[in-house]
Scaffold this motif. Structure first.
Motif, PDB file in Angstrom:
ATOM      1  N   HIS A  99       0.953  -1.292   0.088  1.00 17.60           N
ATOM      2  CA  HIS A  99      -0.167  -0.006   0.005  1.00 17.60           C
ATOM      3  C   HIS A  99       0.865   1.272  -0.089  1.00 17.60           C
ATOM      4  O   HIS A  99       0.845   1.990   1.073  1.00 17.60           O
ATOM      5  N   PRO A 100       1.700   1.334  -1.062  1.00 22.31           N
ATOM      6  CA  PRO A 100       2.643   2.477  -0.898  1.00 22.31           C
ATOM      7  C   PRO A 100       1.761   3.891  -1.216  1.00 22.31           C
ATOM      8  O   PRO A 100       0.259   3.902  -1.194  1.00 22.31           O
ATOM      9  N   LEU A 101       2.457   4.774  -0.651  1.00 17.95           N
ATOM     10  CA  LEU A 101       1.740   6.337  -0.482  1.00 17.95           C
ATOM     11  C   LEU A 101       1.098   6.596  -1.720  1.00 17.95           C
ATOM     12  O   LEU A 101      -0.324   6.850  -1.588  1.00 17.95           O
ATOM     13  N   GLU A 102       1.542   6.364  -2.837  1.00 23.80           N
ATOM     14  CA  GLU A 102       0.777   6.517  -4.264  1.00 23.80           C
ATOM     15  C   GLU A 102      -0.563   5.939  -4.335  1.00 23.80           C
ATOM     16  O   GLU A 102      -1.449   6.528  -4.889  1.00 23.80           O
ATOM     17  N   ASP A 103      -0.290   4.603  -4.129  1.00 22.76           N
ATOM     18  CA  ASP A 103      -1.925   4.086  -4.001  1.00 22.76           C
ATOM     19  C   ASP A 103      -2.863   4.454  -3.406  1.00 22.76           C
ATOM     20  O   ASP A 103      -3.814   4.505  -3.687  1.00 22.76           O
TER      21      ASP A 103
END
Ligand code: ADP
Length: 371
Positions: free
Chosen positions: A18-22
């Protein structure tokens, strides 16, 4: 068990599941606003001429009417797109200043958009994020009407407070001040314009017919409007050039509204000591009057948009307004079978020109006439 759960969640985040971008993407897909990221395209002279869609959210197509935009440019998708859109986003990209505005695009089926555009990245970035919603329906429905009435009520408050304050000061001091009286007249002039526009909007909404067409001399109507302008802004040079009387059957109330809107704008958008010239000419069938100011002027690409509903060149600027004066002016002029347009040179000033047919016979009222 608990430990495992915690560490799994933490690991999921650290592992990039769940990276920041997602997470941002989830937010952008969740909100009921369209979003896109565009890369500005400039010509050799640094003029913004197009933009490439890099990313869009799911609801983008619903609000813009544009399908499969990613990888295509705005010009490819909307060949007649008005240059003002490139300018606005180009400015955001080069200055880094975000903008918030409402505008419509004729090339995009007249949709009205509520837009927030901001640069993504640092000084060198030419990438712009655009968060927007198609508010056409909202604007053309009762909501627009409520917004409009709310805006007029709000805008009436300021001149009323100023005029009352100036009158109270004179009363308290027991002295007459020409400056204070001038301010009061100026503020009442603002209120008159707002009310006249509101009256037109009410009539247009209710489909009322209003034709108070009487035999009048246009020359006199123009001279009276100039006199009102002079009272509002006495410190500047006023010039009125006219070929002489222009008798005909004129709707005086409408003419005054048209003239007062244009003269009011000339006052509003030019320095307080600069001259304003009003010209009137006629040739038997057509009358033409114009208002010229020595204000900052208007860029050529912007001229065609001035008459759009809610359009303002500098929406966040210090000059008060709603972007309805010219729209209403154009509605009135075209209802009378005429046309209005603007000519301008940046740094020199602007001229707004109105051409109206001269009626030598009384008009026959039409049940559908909106004004
Ligand atoms: P408002 O003055 O309430 O914003 P208008 O519809 O009268 O609305 O005018 C729309 C816009 O056109 C203004 O916001 C302003 O940017 C521009 N404009 C109108 N008249 C002039 C003028 N004489 N000189 C420069 N800009 C003008």
């Amino acid at each position: 068990m608990t430990d495992t759960g915690v560490s799994t969640a933490a690991n999921a985040s650290l592992d990039g599941l769940h990276p920041l971008e997602d997470r941002y993407r989830l937010i952008l897909e969740g909100i009921n606003q369209a979003f896109c990221v565009v890369e500005m395209i400039f010509d050799d002279q640094g003029i913004p001429i197009d933009y490439l869609f890099l990313e869009t959210n799911i609801i983008f197509e619903h609000h813009s009417g544009l399908a499969d935009a990613v990888g295509k440019t705005a010009r490819q998708l909307v060949p007649g797109l008005e240059p003002i859109w490139f300018e606005r986003y180009g400015k955001v990209a080069t200055t880094g200043e975000s903008i918030l505005f409402v505008d419509s695009s004729a090339a995009m089926s007249g949709r009205i958009f509520d837009i927030n555009a901001f640069r993504i990245g640092g000084d060198d970035s030419r990438t712009v994020g655009v968060l927007f919603a198609d508010i056409t329906e909202r604007m053309s429905s009762d909501q627009m009407w409520l917004n409009y009435v709310a805006m007029v009520s709000h805008d009436l408050g300021t001149p009323m407070t100023i005029a009352k304050g100036q009158a109270q000061l004179m009363l308290r001091r027991g002295t007459f001040s020409a400056d204070r009286v001038t301010t009061i007249i100026d503020q009442i002039g603002r209120m008159e314009r707002l009310l006249a526009n509101l009256r037109t909007a009410v009539r247009a909404k209710n489909g009322w017919v209003s034709l108070h067409v009487l035999q009048e001399d246009l020359d006199q109507v123009v001279a009276d409007s100039v006199q009102r302008g002079r009272l509002q802004s006495p410190d500047r040079e006023w010039a009125l050039t006219s070929d002489g009387p222009v008798p005909g059957y004129w709707d005086r109330e409408r003419l005054e509204q048209i003239l007062d809107n244009l003269i009011g704008n000339a006052i509003k958008y030019s320095p307080p000591a600069s001259p304003i010239i009003v010209r009137l000419s006629a040739n038997g069938t057509m009358a033409r009057f114009s208002v010229t100011d020595a204000g900052a002027g208007i860029a050529p690409e912007t001229l065609p948009h001035l008459f759009q509903r809610f359009y303002r060149v500098n929406p966040g600027g210090a000059t008060p307004g709603m972007g309805l004066g010219l729209y209403i002016t154009q509605t009135l002029v075209t209802a009378k079978g005429g046309r209005v347009w603007a000519e301008s040179e940046v740094g020199v000033g602007s001229t707004f020109i109105v051409e109206l047919p001269i009626r030598h016979e009384p008009e026959v009222a039409s049940a559908n006439s909106p004004v």
